[in-house]
Design a protein around this motif. Structure first.
Motif, PDB file in Angstrom:
ATOM      1  N   GLU A 205       0.826  -1.193  -0.026  1.00  0.00           N
ATOM      2  CA  GLU A 205       0.063  -0.070   0.053  1.00  0.00           C
ATOM      3  C   GLU A 205       0.891   1.331   0.157  1.00  0.00           C
ATOM      4  N   GLN A 206       1.983   1.091   0.810  1.00  0.00           N
ATOM      5  CA  GLN A 206       2.859   2.478   0.913  1.00  0.00           C
ATOM      6  C   GLN A 206       3.619   2.797  -0.477  1.00  0.00           C
ATOM      7  N   VAL A 207       3.673   1.648  -1.298  1.00  0.00           N
ATOM      8  CA  VAL A 207       4.431   2.149  -2.486  1.00  0.00           C
ATOM      9  C   VAL A 207       3.384   2.395  -3.511  1.00  0.00           C
ATOM     10  N   ARG A 208       2.206   2.168  -3.262  1.00  0.00           N
ATOM     11  CA  ARG A 208       1.004   2.520  -4.143  1.00  0.00           C
ATOM     12  C   ARG A 208       0.758   4.171  -4.034  1.00  0.00           C
ATOM     13  N   PHE A 209       0.756   4.387  -2.750  1.00  0.00           N
ATOM     14  CA  PHE A 209       0.539   5.888  -2.279  1.00  0.00           C
ATOM     15  C   PHE A 209       1.592   6.993  -2.929  1.00  0.00           C
ATOM     16  N   ILE A 210       2.933   6.085  -2.477  1.00  0.00           N
ATOM     17  CA  ILE A 210       4.200   7.078  -3.089  1.00  0.00           C
ATOM     18  C   ILE A 210       4.230   7.333  -4.537  1.00  0.00           C
ATOM     19  N   THR A 211       3.968   5.972  -5.040  1.00  0.00           N
ATOM     20  CA  THR A 211       4.359   6.206  -6.700  1.00  0.00           C
ATOM     21  C   THR A 211       3.001   6.737  -7.412  1.00  0.00           C
ATOM     22  N   ALA A 212       1.714   6.784  -6.854  1.00  0.00           N
ATOM     23  CA  ALA A 212       0.845   7.582  -7.375  1.00  0.00           C
ATOM     24  C   ALA A 212       1.046   8.895  -7.344  1.00  0.00           C
ATOM     25  N   PHE A 213       1.418   9.367  -6.170  1.00  0.00           N
ATOM     26  CA  PHE A 213       1.835  10.820  -5.840  1.00  0.00           C
ATOM     27  C   PHE A 213       3.194  11.249  -6.624  1.00  0.00           C
ATOM     28  N   ALA A 214       4.050  10.376  -6.830  1.00  0.00           N
ATOM     29  CA  ALA A 214       5.154  10.779  -7.761  1.00  0.00           C
ATOM     30  C   ALA A 214       4.737  10.965  -9.268  1.00  0.00           C
ATOM     31  N   GLY A 215       3.847  10.296  -9.735  1.00  0.00           N
ATOM     32  CA  GLY A 215       3.387  10.304 -10.909  1.00  0.00           C
ATOM     33  C   GLY A 215       2.493  11.646 -11.228  1.00  0.00           C
ATOM     34  N   LEU A 216       2.014  12.136 -10.203  1.00  0.00           N
ATOM     35  CA  LEU A 216       0.994  13.000 -10.461  1.00  0.00           C
ATOM     36  C   LEU A 216       1.936  14.637 -10.098  1.00  0.00           C
ATOM     37  N   SER A 217       2.836  14.440  -9.439  1.00  0.00           N
ATOM     38  CA  SER A 217       3.630  15.433  -9.025  1.00  0.00           C
ATOM     39  C   SER A 217       4.423  16.199 -10.195  1.00  0.00           C
TER      40      SER A 217
END
Length: 217
Positions: free
Chosen positions: A94-106
């Motif tokens: 789950e942590q990877v999903r949250f970080i990865t999704a944020f990185a993609g939109l940042s």
């Protein structure tokens, strides 16, 4: 306000309206999100538990999806972030999903502050929509349940009154029938007695006339 009330109520039950509905542009609230419409749900005449937990589940998901999509602000915000999280459900961490999704939109301009603030706005949108939903439920209950129960109670009272009136009329009918029979019997008896006595009197007078002729010169 009257049209809005009818529109809210029509989300639950059938409401007759001679005017055709017009498509209205949703006004925005102070947060920039459009005002919510009442949650569409099944008619009260067909609602049941199994239907609500199956077919309506998909309907409500589509409703909230549409609600968020129409409220979506320009540029990436919590809505796009949540959609990206859904698309990454195959990632077990789950942590990877949250970080990865944020990185993609940042890279598109999304920062943590905007993500948090827009998430709070969508949460407020849900709270406002829930209030509209409960107001609609209250209106539907008042018109389609409470008022119908009151009408039913009045009809039940009227049925009781009519039942009592019918019972009283039936008793009067029985009494009248008994009175009719009694009167018929009395009239027949009196008629028979009158005829017998009348014939006897006529015969007596007739005999007396003959005797007068013979006895008195």
């Amino acid at each position: 306000m009257a049209n809005l009330g009818k529109k809210i109520l029509s989300a639950f039950v059938e409401v007759n309206d001679d005017k055709k509905p017009e498509t209205e542009k949703q006004p925005s609230n102070k947060e920039g999100l459009p005002k919510t419409e009442p949650v569409p749900t099944v008619s009260s005449t067909t609602a049941n538990t199994s239907y609500t937990t199956t077919a309506n589940s998909s309907k409500f998901k589509e409703y909230f999806e549409k609600l968020f999509r129409e409220a979506n602000l320009p540029g990436p915000d919590y809505f796009e972030y949540s959609k990206m999280l859904e698309a990454m459900q195959a990632v077990p961490d789950e942590q990877v999903r949250f970080i990865t999704a944020f990185a993609g939109l940042s890279v598109q301009g999304l920062d943590k502050q905007k993500l948090m603030s827009t998430a709070a706005q969508y949460l407020q949108l849900l709270e406002t929509d829930a209030q509209n939903f409960h107001n609609t439920v209250d209106a539907a209950l008042q018109e389609k349940v409470v008022e119908k129960k009151r009408q039913m109670e009045e009809k039940e009272k009227r049925i009781q009154q009519l039942t009592q009136e019918i019972s009283a009329l039936q008793n009067d009918l029985l009494n009248t029938q008994a009175e009719i029979k009694e009167n018929e019997a009395k009239i027949e008896a009196n008629t028979g007695g009158y005829k017998l006595e009348s014939e006897a009197m006529k015969n007596r007078i007739t005999r007396d006339i003959e005797k007068i002729k013979n006895y008195i010169q």
